[in-house]
Design an enzyme around this catalytic site. Sequence first.
Site, mmCIF file in Angstrom:
data_model
loop_
_atom_site.group_PDB
_atom_site.id
_atom_site.type_symbol
_atom_site.label_atom_id
_atom_site.label_comp_id
_atom_site.label_asym_id
_atom_site.label_seq_id
_atom_site.Cartn_x
_atom_site.Cartn_y
_atom_site.Cartn_z
ATOM 1 C CE LYS A 106 -4.488 0.510 0.056
ATOM 2 N NZ LYS A 106 -5.483 -0.462 -0.393
ATOM 3 N N GLY A 218 -24.957 3.023 1.736
ATOM 4 C CA GLY A 218 -23.977 3.664 0.849
ATOM 5 C C GLY A 218 -24.450 3.624 -0.595
ATOM 6 C CG ASN A 221 -17.157 2.551 -7.553
ATOM 7 O OD1 ASN A 221 -17.309 1.340 -7.454
ATOM 8 N ND2 ASN A 221 -16.558 3.098 -8.589
ATOM 9 C CB ALA A 222 -18.911 -0.288 -3.261
HETATM 10 P P1 NAD Z 1 -17.687 6.198 -2.328
HETATM 11 O O1 NAD Z 1 -17.006 7.363 -1.721
HETATM 12 O O2 NAD Z 1 -17.939 6.169 -3.791
HETATM 13 O O3 NAD Z 1 -19.118 6.006 -1.607
HETATM 14 C C1 NAD Z 1 -19.306 5.989 -0.238
HETATM 15 C C2 NAD Z 1 -20.784 6.081 0.096
HETATM 16 O O4 NAD Z 1 -20.944 5.978 1.511
HETATM 17 C C3 NAD Z 1 -21.445 7.398 -0.306
HETATM 18 O O5 NAD Z 1 -22.748 7.132 -0.790
HETATM 19 C C4 NAD Z 1 -21.531 8.158 1.008
HETATM 20 O O6 NAD Z 1 -22.602 9.084 1.042
HETATM 21 C C5 NAD Z 1 -21.780 7.024 1.967
HETATM 22 N N1 NAD Z 1 -21.449 7.357 3.342
HETATM 23 C C6 NAD Z 1 -20.400 8.079 3.808
HETATM 24 N N2 NAD Z 1 -20.487 8.205 5.151
HETATM 25 C C7 NAD Z 1 -21.591 7.525 5.512
HETATM 26 C C8 NAD Z 1 -22.208 7.293 6.766
HETATM 27 N N3 NAD Z 1 -21.706 7.784 7.896
HETATM 28 N N4 NAD Z 1 -23.318 6.523 6.771
HETATM 29 C C9 NAD Z 1 -23.833 6.040 5.627
HETATM 30 N N5 NAD Z 1 -23.301 6.243 4.428
HETATM 31 C C10 NAD Z 1 -22.202 6.982 4.374
HETATM 32 O O7 NAD Z 1 -16.858 4.937 -1.845
HETATM 33 P P2 NAD Z 1 -16.842 3.474 -2.496
HETATM 34 O O8 NAD Z 1 -15.745 3.389 -3.479
HETATM 35 O O9 NAD Z 1 -18.230 3.079 -2.892
HETATM 36 O O10 NAD Z 1 -16.375 2.618 -1.221
HETATM 37 C C11 NAD Z 1 -17.309 2.238 -0.204
HETATM 38 C C12 NAD Z 1 -16.658 1.169 0.670
HETATM 39 O O11 NAD Z 1 -16.294 0.057 -0.145
HETATM 40 C C13 NAD Z 1 -15.370 1.618 1.370
HETATM 41 O O12 NAD Z 1 -15.270 0.967 2.601
HETATM 42 C C14 NAD Z 1 -14.281 1.097 0.440
HETATM 43 O O13 NAD Z 1 -13.054 0.914 1.122
HETATM 44 C C15 NAD Z 1 -14.910 -0.202 -0.003
HETATM 45 N N6 NAD Z 1 -14.309 -0.709 -1.243
HETATM 46 C C16 NAD Z 1 -14.552 -0.078 -2.428
HETATM 47 C C17 NAD Z 1 -13.950 -0.553 -3.575
HETATM 48 C C18 NAD Z 1 -14.226 0.090 -4.911
HETATM 49 O O14 NAD Z 1 -13.790 -0.480 -5.923
HETATM 50 N N7 NAD Z 1 -14.925 1.198 -4.984
HETATM 51 C C19 NAD Z 1 -13.082 -1.664 -3.506
HETATM 52 C C20 NAD Z 1 -12.861 -2.298 -2.286
HETATM 53 C C21 NAD Z 1 -13.497 -1.789 -1.156
#
Ligand code: NAD
Length: 420
Positions: A106, A218, A221-222
Amino acid sequence: MAEELNPFKIAQEQLDEAAKIMNLDETAHKILREPMRVIEANIPVEMDDGHTEVFHGFRVQYNDARGPTKGGIRFHPQENIDTVKALAAWMTWKCSLANIQFGGAKGGVICDPKKMSEKELERLSRGYIRAFGKFLGPKVDVPAPDVYTTPQIMAWMMDEYSKMAGRDEFGVITGKPLEDWGSEGRFNSTAMGGMYILREAARLIKLDVKGATVAIQGFGNAGSFAFDLATKLGAKVVAISDSIGGVYSKSGLNFQELAEAKKKTGSVQGYAGASKISNAELLESDVDVVIPAAIEDQITEKNADKIKAKLVLELANGPVTPQADKILFEKKIMDMPDFLVNSGGVIVSYFEWVQNLYSYYWTIDEVYQRLDKIITASFNSTIRTQNEYKDRGIKITPRDAAYIVSVDRVAKTMKTRGWY
Ligand code: NAD
């Protein structure tokens, strides 16, 4: 940083716990408790007003027994070495569980990308590669995007590395735009992988995905791709939330209308025809499946007892605390661990690297088929290990089992390579 919140300490304790259950060789345990290599550098960057700022950057290469180290680079104001070390350890276990030819790494830079111009970000990205480039390479260490780093940043980094090497080295970094030989399917690979786990876990607990009710925390993206893909599998998403709050409708939510409401009002709560709920209510709602897809520490010892779902799919990193994990297990709720459920992203990163090394590219259908095969095999190894321990009278959670599978693989490779 307070001792109890130190993420690297948590990562070490998780390893210790797995080591105890699996009776891990003492020397292997000693090697795996610490990163193999920690590199820090100061990166001078000329800012738009002409003055030069010096940014502090990290790269932690945790273990490379099973292949080149792999892991994202984060640009974040609160970046620190203990977080980077913990994330590098978790990447090692994630890549090993997926059984892909990578170790774990990382990287990060302490900076606030929201306050930087596009040109400043480009100079910082290229500076990072000039500082760390001699420790990177397609056969050495392969970075990727992470918090606040984008496909464009990956393209600049690949370009800078190629200039240093004197030849194109597309395989030095993954998560690149398609124009720079990124992979098809990378954009929604995390959610796609999560859906294959949903299918397998539902089959195991005899839950019909068609018509199953789902709550997703949430809508980033995910979470948003998970909504779309779960609906395509026939599930009914009845609740969704973002940082502002959530909405619930017994008859199901419409993905397109929800995406439009979010765009127009800035929150999913702008969706008409559903009742507003809090994030806490969403997690405790009466559904078959809960998918935390936002942030860490959402299901804790305070609310684990109130979870009604039969299945929890951890698409976010670290949404369930270790205490909550035990409570869910006692309640016979199946909790699928994060480094299995969200491994689709790194698996498709691996495909990008393989395609770059071969200079031969796959269609999106080929990518999904291969992702399905690999992530389903990870699920099967996890459940098989859990059952093997059960047969010996030892009750372990799916997370323990996934740890045992991945740590055992790294330890065995180190052993046969003669590292101990
Ligand atoms: P993102 O920033 O695109 O989305 C995050 C979402 O969470 C948003 O809708 C935001 O409004 C919401 N959020 C933030 N704080 C919150 C709270 N207190 N309560 C409820 N919702 C809340 O992020 P992402 O890329 O979708 O990642 C989300 C999770 O998935 C993270 O833990 C990330 O580490 C994990 N993840 C993502 C990927 C990826 O490819 N995007 C890969 C592995 C792990």
